[in-house]
Write an enzyme that holds these catalytic residues in place. Sequence first.
Site, mmCIF file in Angstrom:
data_model
loop_
_atom_site.group_PDB
_atom_site.id
_atom_site.type_symbol
_atom_site.label_atom_id
_atom_site.label_comp_id
_atom_site.label_asym_id
_atom_site.label_seq_id
_atom_site.Cartn_x
_atom_site.Cartn_y
_atom_site.Cartn_z
ATOM 1 N N SER B 55 0.807 -1.228 0.000
ATOM 2 C CA SER B 55 0.000 0.000 0.000
ATOM 3 C C SER B 55 0.832 1.267 0.000
ATOM 4 O O SER B 55 0.289 2.361 -0.104
ATOM 5 C CB SER B 55 -0.931 0.003 1.215
ATOM 6 O OG SER B 55 -0.158 -0.123 2.392
ATOM 7 N N HIS B 102 1.673 3.813 6.868
ATOM 8 C CA HIS B 102 1.016 4.765 5.967
ATOM 9 C C HIS B 102 1.457 6.191 6.251
ATOM 10 O O HIS B 102 2.078 6.481 7.274
ATOM 11 C CB HIS B 102 -0.513 4.654 6.094
ATOM 12 C CG HIS B 102 -1.074 3.450 5.389
ATOM 13 N ND1 HIS B 102 -2.336 2.998 5.593
ATOM 14 C CD2 HIS B 102 -0.518 2.610 4.469
ATOM 15 C CE1 HIS B 102 -2.554 1.925 4.841
ATOM 16 N NE2 HIS B 102 -1.451 1.675 4.157
ATOM 17 N N ASP B 128 -7.541 5.744 5.702
ATOM 18 C CA ASP B 128 -7.524 4.565 6.571
ATOM 19 C C ASP B 128 -8.683 4.460 7.539
ATOM 20 O O ASP B 128 -8.661 3.627 8.432
ATOM 21 C CB ASP B 128 -6.236 4.568 7.402
ATOM 22 C CG ASP B 128 -5.033 4.218 6.550
ATOM 23 O OD1 ASP B 128 -3.908 4.321 7.077
ATOM 24 O OD2 ASP B 128 -5.222 3.844 5.393
#
Lengths: 191, 186
Positions: B55, B102, B128
Site C-alpha cells: 500500500s 502509511h 484509513d
Amino acid sequence: MAARPKANLYALSGLKNTSDDSIAPYLKSKGWKQNHTLTDVRLVLGFSAVTIAGSTFYYDYTLGFDKTKVMTLYAVIAYFVINTVLTWWIWGMEGGKVYVGSKDGVTITISSHTEKHSPIYHLKIVSQSLKQKPTTTEAESPFTSWFDTQGFLVEKPFMTFISNSIPSMAATTPEGQHLKPKTKPKSTKRA
Amino acid sequence: MDALGLSELRHLKPRQLLSQVLNFALILSTAFMLWKGLSVATDSPSPIVVVLSGSMEPAFQRGDLLFLWNRNLELDNPSTPGTQVGEIVVYNVAGKNIPIVHRVVRKHQGPKTPLHLLTKGDNNHADDTELYARGRWYLDREKEVIGSVVGYVPFVGYVTIMLSEHPWMKTALLGIMGLLVIVQRE
C-alpha cells in the site's frame, strides 16, 4: 557415547578439548581435589544475566511495553554490565585454564593452548606449595603421543605426560619412574 | 570398571552441561536484550518493522525493513513541530498485531491535547478510516502510533515474512541453532 574419549583427528579444537577434559578425571583418581571456583563464578554470572533477560521477557509479555518501559531500561543496563563482567572473567581470569586443584598442600593451575595449525599440546603448570613462591613449568607434546589412528585417546601415554609435567607428581608416581619422559619440562619464572 | 578413573567421562558432568546450556541461553538473551535496548532507546514497542503490503508503493515494497523513532511527539512544547503531515507512521490495526505503514495526510489538535492523525497509504484510493477502531475517525499519536519511519533497508525483511507465513521454519531454525551451539565447542 563412546566409553573411551574420542576426538576428530583433523580438528585441532577437538583434540585439545578432549585432552583438556581428560586431565580432571585422571588427577581426581590420583587424589587431587579440583577447585571449581572459576567455573562456578562464570556460571553464576552467566545465569544471573540470563535470569534478568528471562524476567524482562516475562514481564514485557504479560504487562505490555508501556507499563514495563522503566524496568526494561534498568534491566537492559544491568544485563550488559553483567555481560561485560562475564566477558572479562572468561578472558582475563579463566583464559586458557583447564584445571585448578590441590593435594597435600600443593595447588596447581594448568593452562593449555595450541598454536594455529600445529598439532602440539602446550601445557603451562603453575605449582604453589604452602608458604613458597609459585613455580611455573611448561611442557609440550604432540597429540600423536596419545591419540591412536582412530581418534581414541590412549590413557597410559597421556597420563605419563601429565604426571611428568606436574613437578610434585613427576618425582613420585610410578609412571614417572619407569618410563623415560618424552619431553623435558622447562622450569621458568616467566609469568 | 576402569581403575584409572577415566570411565567417569562416560557420565555427563553437570558443570559441563550447564556451561553448554549457558552458551545457548546467552545467545538468545543477548539478542533479546539488544532488541529491548533499541526498543527503550526509540521509545517504541517495536522499533523495527517489516512492510507487509504494497500500500505504500513505490516508496516501500513488501519485505522492506523499517526503522522507527517514537520520540518526536513534542506534545507539550508548541514551538517544536512533532509529527508532521507527510511523515510516514506505523500503527497496529485496532486489536490486531498487524503493523500498518502509511503516510499522515491530516492532523488535528495537539500539542496540549491528544494529537490526532489521519493516515492513508500512497498506493490506496481511500484513507484509513475503515482500519481504525469502531467509531473513531483519527489515530491518537501517543496511544496508537508506535513510531514514525526514520530509515529503511530494502528486501531484508522478506525473511520475517517467510517465517511468519510458515511458522514451522522458526522452530526449525531455533532447533538447528541450539543443536550447533551445544554440540560444538569452538
